[in-house]
Design a protein around this motif. Structure first.
Motif, PDB file in Angstrom:
ATOM      1  N   LEU A   1      43.540  48.910  41.882  1.00 33.84           N
ATOM      2  CA  LEU A   1      42.784  49.333  43.064  1.00 33.84           C
ATOM      3  C   LEU A   1      41.757  48.267  43.445  1.00 33.84           C
ATOM      4  N   LEU A   2      41.104  47.687  42.453  1.00 37.13           N
ATOM      5  CA  LEU A   2      40.112  46.643  42.715  1.00 37.13           C
ATOM      6  C   LEU A   2      40.766  45.369  43.231  1.00 37.13           C
ATOM      7  N   ARG A   3      41.983  45.066  42.764  1.00 43.12           N
ATOM      8  CA  ARG A   3      42.672  43.854  43.208  1.00 43.12           C
ATOM      9  C   ARG A   3      43.037  43.912  44.688  1.00 43.12           C
ATOM     10  N   ARG A   4      43.072  45.102  45.265  1.00 42.96           N
ATOM     11  CA  ARG A   4      43.345  45.215  46.696  1.00 42.96           C
ATOM     12  C   ARG A   4      42.138  44.804  47.529  1.00 42.96           C
ATOM     13  N   ARG A   5      40.957  44.764  46.894  1.00 46.56           N
ATOM     14  CA  ARG A   5      39.728  44.441  47.626  1.00 46.56           C
ATOM     15  C   ARG A   5      39.148  43.083  47.252  1.00 46.56           C
ATOM     16  N   PHE A   6      39.432  42.625  46.033  1.00 50.91           N
ATOM     17  CA  PHE A   6      38.830  41.387  45.553  1.00 50.91           C
ATOM     18  C   PHE A   6      39.913  40.413  45.108  1.00 50.91           C
ATOM     19  N   SER A   7      39.599  39.121  45.184  1.00 51.36           N
ATOM     20  CA  SER A   7      40.543  38.107  44.729  1.00 51.36           C
ATOM     21  C   SER A   7      40.695  38.170  43.216  1.00 51.36           C
ATOM     22  N   ASP A   8      41.844  37.670  42.725  1.00 46.70           N
ATOM     23  CA  ASP A   8      42.059  37.631  41.281  1.00 46.70           C
ATOM     24  C   ASP A   8      40.988  36.801  40.589  1.00 46.70           C
ATOM     25  N   GLU A   9      40.616  35.682  41.204  1.00 40.66           N
ATOM     26  CA  GLU A   9      39.618  34.812  40.574  1.00 40.66           C
ATOM     27  C   GLU A   9      38.285  35.532  40.410  1.00 40.66           C
ATOM     28  N   ARG A  10      37.857  36.237  41.435  1.00 45.71           N
ATOM     29  CA  ARG A  10      36.572  36.933  41.344  1.00 45.71           C
ATOM     30  C   ARG A  10      36.651  38.084  40.353  1.00 45.71           C
ATOM     31  N   LEU A  11      37.715  38.879  40.441  1.00 50.41           N
ATOM     32  CA  LEU A  11      37.827  40.051  39.582  1.00 50.41           C
ATOM     33  C   LEU A  11      37.953  39.660  38.115  1.00 50.41           C
ATOM     34  N   MET A  12      38.790  38.669  37.824  1.00 51.89           N
ATOM     35  CA  MET A  12      38.976  38.274  36.437  1.00 51.89           C
ATOM     36  C   MET A  12      37.751  37.540  35.900  1.00 51.89           C
ATOM     37  N   GLY A  13      37.053  36.812  36.776  1.00 50.56           N
ATOM     38  CA  GLY A  13      35.813  36.172  36.348  1.00 50.56           C
ATOM     39  C   GLY A  13      34.770  37.202  35.939  1.00 50.56           C
TER      40      GLY A  13
END
Length: 397
Positions: free
Chosen positions: A276-288
């Motif tokens: 759900l979060l990946r639909r709103r944020f980039s992978d780089e930001r979310l995984m960081g």
């Protein structure tokens, strides 16, 4: 992988979308039974130790045999999945994986058990790689993130397998019968899912030269190194969270397992919320952010060595590492110059080595210094992944 945003295909046509949805449910079943099968082996370990009357040191050879079999199989598995397709490999390896599980309790002497476990690890590797290649294909065809949820199903399968194992053994059911029950579930899921799974993405033409020459492409070295470090951190938690709670945080022995329990809870929450979060944020930001959570969690554990702060820290660590493996597998399926199968298999090899070496590395550092120092290195590693590792992986695609 793109760093600025999650670039997914345009919304599929209705028929394609329905096929992708059916494949999603079928792939969920594969993740679930994989988790249940592997957890069954884990539940059997204490019983097998008593049966063979071996020491902890000798028993560790059995655990090593499973990991060694998986690592040895990875290169061949990548080629096999690339040629035969993940759907076919899932069906065949699911049957082999199940048969080998059934055979484990029938081993009559310890060396034979080790041989069976090496083969079991190979079957697990084939199933694991094919499963993740199919998951990457499903996400691409579905047009929205699902990889983390699929890995969450593996966690649920592990919980179900462990719980069922405890109930059956408590009821006096033999390991042989227990194995047949789990194997039947895995075979059924693998064979029934076959007709619903998707055809894999085309192999990249540039793969041939690099792989034929026997070398590991630079992009795989970069991704593999970050995956190795991430899985060293994750693997360390499985064996050392409970020890830390008892020996450093001062929790009673009966409550020492809460450290691992909160870590596992954090992982489950992280996996089921990430898509759900990946639909709103980039992978780089979310995984960081995730890696920073892991770093903060371990910093709290070592800075406040008491039960409640440690439990909070282990929960944050679970949230932090929950989606590293799904992220690495997705990145592996998109590596330039490699097929999805070869990329996933290559990443899995690095990751399995990291998972295998994590606990003994922490043990060696603990022996030379202390467990707090060893876990401080875990915190630093998570910090490096947050600062630089995730960014390097996202720049590969």
């Amino acid at each position: 992988m793109k760093s600025s945003e999650n670039v997914l295909p345009r919304t599929p046509a209705s028929a394609d979308l329905q096929a992708a949805r059916r494949a999603t449910w079928a792939t969920m079943a594969q993740f679930f039974v994989n988790g249940a099968t592997f957890a069954t082996w884990g539940v059997w370990i204490p019983v097998l130790k008593t049966s063979f009357q071996v020491s902890d040191a000798v028993l560790s050879l059995a655990m090593l045999a499973v990991s060694a079999g998986a690592i040895l199989a990875m290169s061949g598995v990548g080629r096999w999945v690339g040629k035969a397709g993940s759907a076919r490999v899932l069906a065949l390896s699911g049957v082999a994986y199940s048969i080998l599980l059934v055979i484990i309790p029938w081993a009559t002497f310890f060396p034979l058990l080790l041989v069976i476990l090496v083969l079991f690890g190979m079957g697990m590797a084939a199933f694991d790689v094919a499963m993740n290649v199919q998951a990457a294909t499903v996400e691409a065809r579905l047009g929205k993130p699902v990889m983390s949820t699929l890995h969450g199903m593996f966690s649920l399968g592990g919980m179900a397998g462990a719980g069922l194992g405890g109930l059956l053994m408590g009821a006096g059911v033999s390991l042989q019968v227990h194995g047949v029950v789990i194997a039947a579930m895995t075979v059924l899921a693998a064979l029934l899912a076959r007709s619903y799974l998707l055809t894999d993405a085309e192999s990249h033409a540039a793969e041939g030269h690099a792989m034929a020459s026997g070398g590991i492409p630079r992009v795989l070295w970069i991704l593999g190194t970050v995956a190795f470090l991430g899985l060293v951190c994750e693997g360390a938690m499985y064996d050392w969270a409970a020890v830390y709670m008892r020996d450093v945080a001062g929790a009673p022995t009966a409550q020492s397992g809460y450290g691992y329990a909160t870590f596992a809870t954090g992982m489950a929450v992280g996996r089921f919320s990430a898509d759900l979060l990946r639909r709103r944020f980039s992978d780089e930001r979310l995984m960081g952010v995730s890696a920073w959570l892991g770093c903060i969690g371990m910093t709290l554990v070592i800075a406040a060595p008491w039960p409640w702060p440690s439990l909070i820290g282990f929960t944050l660590m679970g949230l932090g590492v929950a989606n590293l493996m799904p992220f690495f597998f997705l990145a592996g399926a998109k590596l330039p110059g490699m097929s999805p199968a070869a990329g996933v298999a290559g990443v899995a090899r690095f990751a399995y080595v990291g998972m295998l070496l994590g606990p003994p590395l922490i043990g060696g550092i603990t022996h030379a210094t202390s467990l707090r120092v060893a876990l401080a290195l875990v915190a630093l590693t998570m910090g490096w992944i947050a600062l630089a590792g995730i960014r390097r992986v996202c720049r590969l695609g």
